[in-house]
Scaffold this motif. Structure first.
Motif, PDB file in Angstrom:
ATOM      1  N   ARG A  47       0.795  -1.185  -0.220  1.00 28.66           N
ATOM      2  CA  ARG A  47       0.131   0.263  -0.141  1.00 28.66           C
ATOM      3  C   ARG A  47       0.917   1.056  -0.060  1.00 28.66           C
ATOM      4  N   TRP A  48       0.369   2.246  -0.608  1.00 26.55           N
ATOM      5  CA  TRP A  48       0.922   3.663  -0.728  1.00 26.55           C
ATOM      6  C   TRP A  48       0.221   4.719  -0.468  1.00 26.55           C
ATOM      7  N   HIS A  49       0.449   5.453   0.501  1.00 29.69           N
ATOM      8  CA  HIS A  49      -0.313   6.851   1.006  1.00 29.69           C
ATOM      9  C   HIS A  49       0.560   7.896   0.723  1.00 29.69           C
ATOM     10  N   HIS A  50       0.312   8.379  -0.529  1.00 25.92           N
ATOM     11  CA  HIS A  50       1.049   9.647  -1.060  1.00 25.92           C
ATOM     12  C   HIS A  50       0.943  10.885  -0.058  1.00 25.92           C
ATOM     13  N   ALA A  51       1.859  11.563   0.026  1.00 23.18           N
ATOM     14  CA  ALA A  51       1.826  12.768   0.915  1.00 23.18           C
ATOM     15  C   ALA A  51       0.962  13.684   0.617  1.00 23.18           C
ATOM     16  N   THR A  52       0.773  13.929  -0.818  1.00 28.94           N
ATOM     17  CA  THR A  52      -0.209  14.763  -1.326  1.00 28.94           C
ATOM     18  C   THR A  52      -1.349  14.574  -2.018  1.00 28.94           C
ATOM     19  N   ARG A  53      -1.038  13.309  -2.757  1.00 30.55           N
ATOM     20  CA  ARG A  53      -2.254  12.768  -3.569  1.00 30.55           C
ATOM     21  C   ARG A  53      -2.880  11.801  -2.763  1.00 30.55           C
ATOM     22  N   GLY A  54      -2.780  11.515  -1.599  1.00 27.05           N
ATOM     23  CA  GLY A  54      -3.328  10.387  -1.003  1.00 27.05           C
ATOM     24  C   GLY A  54      -3.203   9.002  -1.323  1.00 27.05           C
ATOM     25  N   PRO A  55      -4.144   8.238  -0.996  1.00 26.29           N
ATOM     26  CA  PRO A  55      -3.833   6.511  -1.403  1.00 26.29           C
ATOM     27  C   PRO A  55      -3.713   6.622  -2.907  1.00 26.29           C
ATOM     28  N   ILE A  56      -2.731   5.751  -3.301  1.00 19.39           N
ATOM     29  CA  ILE A  56      -2.666   5.356  -4.751  1.00 19.39           C
ATOM     30  C   ILE A  56      -2.919   4.038  -4.898  1.00 19.39           C
ATOM     31  N   SER A  57      -3.708   3.380  -5.703  1.00 18.03           N
ATOM     32  CA  SER A  57      -3.823   1.984  -6.043  1.00 18.03           C
ATOM     33  C   SER A  57      -2.755   1.318  -6.500  1.00 18.03           C
ATOM     34  N   PRO A  58      -2.393   0.125  -5.943  1.00 17.54           N
ATOM     35  CA  PRO A  58      -1.355  -0.786  -6.774  1.00 17.54           C
ATOM     36  C   PRO A  58      -1.432  -0.775  -8.259  1.00 17.54           C
ATOM     37  N   GLU A  59      -2.806  -0.970  -8.889  1.00 24.45           N
ATOM     38  CA  GLU A  59      -3.089  -0.986 -10.151  1.00 24.45           C
ATOM     39  C   GLU A  59      -2.382   0.168 -10.958  1.00 24.45           C
ATOM     40  N   ASP A  60      -2.273   1.461 -10.227  1.00 28.18           N
ATOM     41  CA  ASP A  60      -1.536   2.614 -10.855  1.00 28.18           C
ATOM     42  C   ASP A  60       0.113   2.641 -10.620  1.00 28.18           C
ATOM     43  N   PHE A  61       0.374   2.216  -9.415  1.00 30.22           N
ATOM     44  CA  PHE A  61       1.956   2.415  -9.231  1.00 30.22           C
ATOM     45  C   PHE A  61       2.717   1.113  -9.718  1.00 30.22           C
ATOM     46  N   ILE A  62       2.143   0.039  -9.605  1.00 26.80           N
ATOM     47  CA  ILE A  62       2.811  -1.309  -9.762  1.00 26.80           C
ATOM     48  C   ILE A  62       3.366  -1.397 -11.340  1.00 26.80           C
ATOM     49  N   PRO A  63       2.498  -1.141 -12.257  1.00 25.70           N
ATOM     50  CA  PRO A  63       2.859  -1.099 -13.682  1.00 25.70           C
ATOM     51  C   PRO A  63       3.884  -0.093 -14.062  1.00 25.70           C
ATOM     52  N   VAL A  64       3.959   1.043 -13.461  1.00 29.28           N
ATOM     53  CA  VAL A  64       5.000   2.152 -13.487  1.00 29.28           C
ATOM     54  C   VAL A  64       6.397   1.424 -12.988  1.00 29.28           C
ATOM     55  N   ALA A  65       6.304   0.885 -11.613  1.00 23.49           N
ATOM     56  CA  ALA A  65       7.457   0.517 -11.066  1.00 23.49           C
ATOM     57  C   ALA A  65       8.126  -0.892 -11.879  1.00 23.49           C
ATOM     58  N   GLU A  66       7.316  -1.448 -12.427  1.00 23.84           N
ATOM     59  CA  GLU A  66       7.658  -2.526 -13.444  1.00 23.84           C
ATOM     60  C   GLU A  66       8.503  -1.965 -14.563  1.00 23.84           C
ATOM     61  N   GLU A  67       7.842  -0.862 -15.166  1.00 25.19           N
ATOM     62  CA  GLU A  67       8.382  -0.434 -16.485  1.00 25.19           C
ATOM     63  C   GLU A  67       9.680   0.315 -16.279  1.00 25.19           C
ATOM     64  N   CYS A  68       9.669   0.952 -15.104  1.00 26.26           N
ATOM     65  CA  CYS A  68      11.023   1.663 -15.071  1.00 26.26           C
ATOM     66  C   CYS A  68      12.141   1.084 -14.071  1.00 26.26           C
ATOM     67  N   GLY A  69      11.853  -0.271 -13.794  1.00 25.52           N
ATOM     68  CA  GLY A  69      12.868  -1.175 -13.061  1.00 25.52           C
ATOM     69  C   GLY A  69      13.088  -0.900 -11.728  1.00 25.52           C
ATOM     70  N   LEU A  70      11.990  -0.409 -11.024  1.00 24.54           N
ATOM     71  CA  LEU A  70      11.886  -0.297  -9.516  1.00 24.54           C
ATOM     72  C   LEU A  70      11.061  -1.637  -8.809  1.00 24.54           C
ATOM     73  N   ILE A  71      10.428  -2.508  -9.662  1.00 24.60           N
ATOM     74  CA  ILE A  71       9.865  -3.326  -8.941  1.00 24.60           C
ATOM     75  C   ILE A  71      10.461  -4.440  -8.254  1.00 24.60           C
ATOM     76  N   GLU A  72      11.744  -4.584  -8.728  1.00 23.38           N
ATOM     77  CA  GLU A  72      12.854  -5.555  -7.831  1.00 23.38           C
ATOM     78  C   GLU A  72      13.023  -5.018  -6.334  1.00 23.38           C
ATOM     79  N   ALA A  73      13.368  -3.741  -6.285  1.00 25.95           N
ATOM     80  CA  ALA A  73      13.580  -2.911  -5.210  1.00 25.95           C
ATOM     81  C   ALA A  73      12.488  -3.062  -4.082  1.00 25.95           C
ATOM     82  N   LEU A  74      11.211  -2.750  -4.749  1.00 31.16           N
ATOM     83  CA  LEU A  74       9.859  -2.866  -4.017  1.00 31.16           C
ATOM     84  C   LEU A  74       9.410  -4.062  -3.722  1.00 31.16           C
ATOM     85  N   GLY A  75       9.746  -5.011  -4.586  1.00 29.67           N
ATOM     86  CA  GLY A  75       9.456  -6.393  -4.272  1.00 29.67           C
ATOM     87  C   GLY A  75      10.351  -7.151  -3.159  1.00 29.67           C
ATOM     88  N   GLU A  76      11.560  -6.751  -3.037  1.00 32.52           N
ATOM     89  CA  GLU A  76      12.391  -7.242  -2.223  1.00 32.52           C
ATOM     90  C   GLU A  76      11.861  -6.622  -0.819  1.00 32.52           C
TER      91      GLU A  76
END
Length: 365
Positions: A47-76
């Protein structure tokens, strides 16, 4: 297009910052045995509660994390945090962690899992890695080797969202899954008469049983869905009917009170209701009178304008749903001049569209 690219870049930058500054957290949803109604494990949900945008759905941030190479750090981070927190739970309670296909394709992933288990002192059989069918798009030889390496560590493997992707039976012959998770799209509405989802669930359960695998039905929200899932032979249930995702502190308090849990929520599934305001005739025995239909579904209706004694519950009645045509029903409840009717046979709502204009129904405000 330019603004969309800018928004995506801002989201990517915010993900990087959140990983560094600890902006993510985990919520845990219980997995319950259908036979004992005991909590056997929890799924760790990022789960991610953004400081200014409030809760952000995993359906929104997981694909971005996968595309930009951050998913492994997030997954670990997710894996290490979940194992560390689960190590303090009772011995028989497991933790399930989702694994991205990108993580699964990393040859170093088994070493990461082994390091996590050693650092948290969590027993390997208490960790369940949830893997989607997307992993089978990669080279089969490397996939098979990854399965062997992970099973060699002693962890459990679950096939997530079965039935919504490729659903090939071929990989089930060799992939060493311990569990198949039945997607919530099959569970929703399965308890309603005439719905085919129950037959599909039964087919998946039979397949899993034959292969020596457990099954978890996801997204269970109604108590009669529990009865259906249990009757169909599913071994575990996950859904709001037992517990909503909760923070680690709440999970520890829940487990401190014991692993038994009772369902909380609506008892019966209800078919979609059409709101309306229409006069009708209601007959109870030799008496008849006018009532108003407030809403209607294929299986029942709510009426008002009638004063019924609560002792009338269960009484057989006739109601005029279509002009000059009476339908058998039973009084399901009665209170404050209103009553709920359960139809003896499913009513075809399309027949309401066949009414003459001066008898047409009206949607309520």
């Amino acid at each position: 297009m330019l603004e969309g690219a800018r928004n995506r870049k801002r989201l990517e930058d915010d993900i990087r910052t959140a990983i560094i500054e600890g902006g993510f957290h985990l919520a845990y949803q219980g997995i319950v045995s259908t036979t004992t109604e005991e909590i056997v494990g929890y799924e760790a949900l990022l789960r991610w509660h953004h400081a200014t945008r409030g809760p952000i759905s995993p359906e929104d941030f997981i694909p971005v994390a996968e595309e930009c190479g951050l998913i492994e750090a997030l997954g670990e981070w997710t894996l290490r945090t979940a194992c560390h927190e689960a190590a303090g739970w009772p011995r028989k309670v497991r933790v399930a962690v989702n694994v991205s296909p990108i993580q699964f394709a990393n040859p170093a992933f088994p070493a990461i899992v082994a390091s996590t288990l050693a650092g948290s002192q969590l027993e390997p059989d208490r960790l369940e890695l949830e893997i989607t069918e997307g992993v089978f798009l990669n080279d089969s030889s490397s996939t098979d080797q990854m399965f062997r390496s992970l099973k060699g560590l002693g962890v459990r493997l679950a096939l997530d969202d079965f039935g919504t992707g490729y659903s090939s039976l071929g990989y089930l012959r060799t992939a060493p899954f311990d569990k198949i998770k039945i997607d919530q799209s099959f569970v929703r509405g399965a308890a309603r008469p005439g719905n085919r989802n129950a037959a599909l669930i039964k087919t998946i359960v039979t397949l899993a049983d034959t292969l020596g695998m457990e099954t978890t039905a996801e997204g269970v929200e109604i108590q009669d869905e529990i009865d259906l899932i249990r009757t169909l032979g599913c071994s575990h249930i996950q859904g709001y009917i037992y517990s909503k995702p909760a923070l680690a502190e709440a999970v520890r308090a829940e487990l401190g009170a014991g692993v038994e849990i009772k369902p909380v929520g609506h008892k019966f599934s209800r078919a979609p209701r059409l709101k309306m305001l229409r006069s009708a005739t209601l007959s109870i025995g030799a008496s008849s009178g006018d009532v108003r239909i407030r809403n209607i579904s294929t299986s029942g209706a709510m009426i008002d304008g009638v004063a019924l004694d609560p002792r009338a519950i269960g009484t057989e009645v006739l109601i005029e749903l279509v002009e000059h045509e009476m339908f058998e029903a039973r009084i399901a409840w009665a209170k404050d001049g209103r009553a709920g009717l359960s139809f003896a046979c499913n009513f075809d709502l399309e027949r309401l569209n066949q009414l003459r204009p001066n008898h047409a129904f009206h949607r309520s405000a």
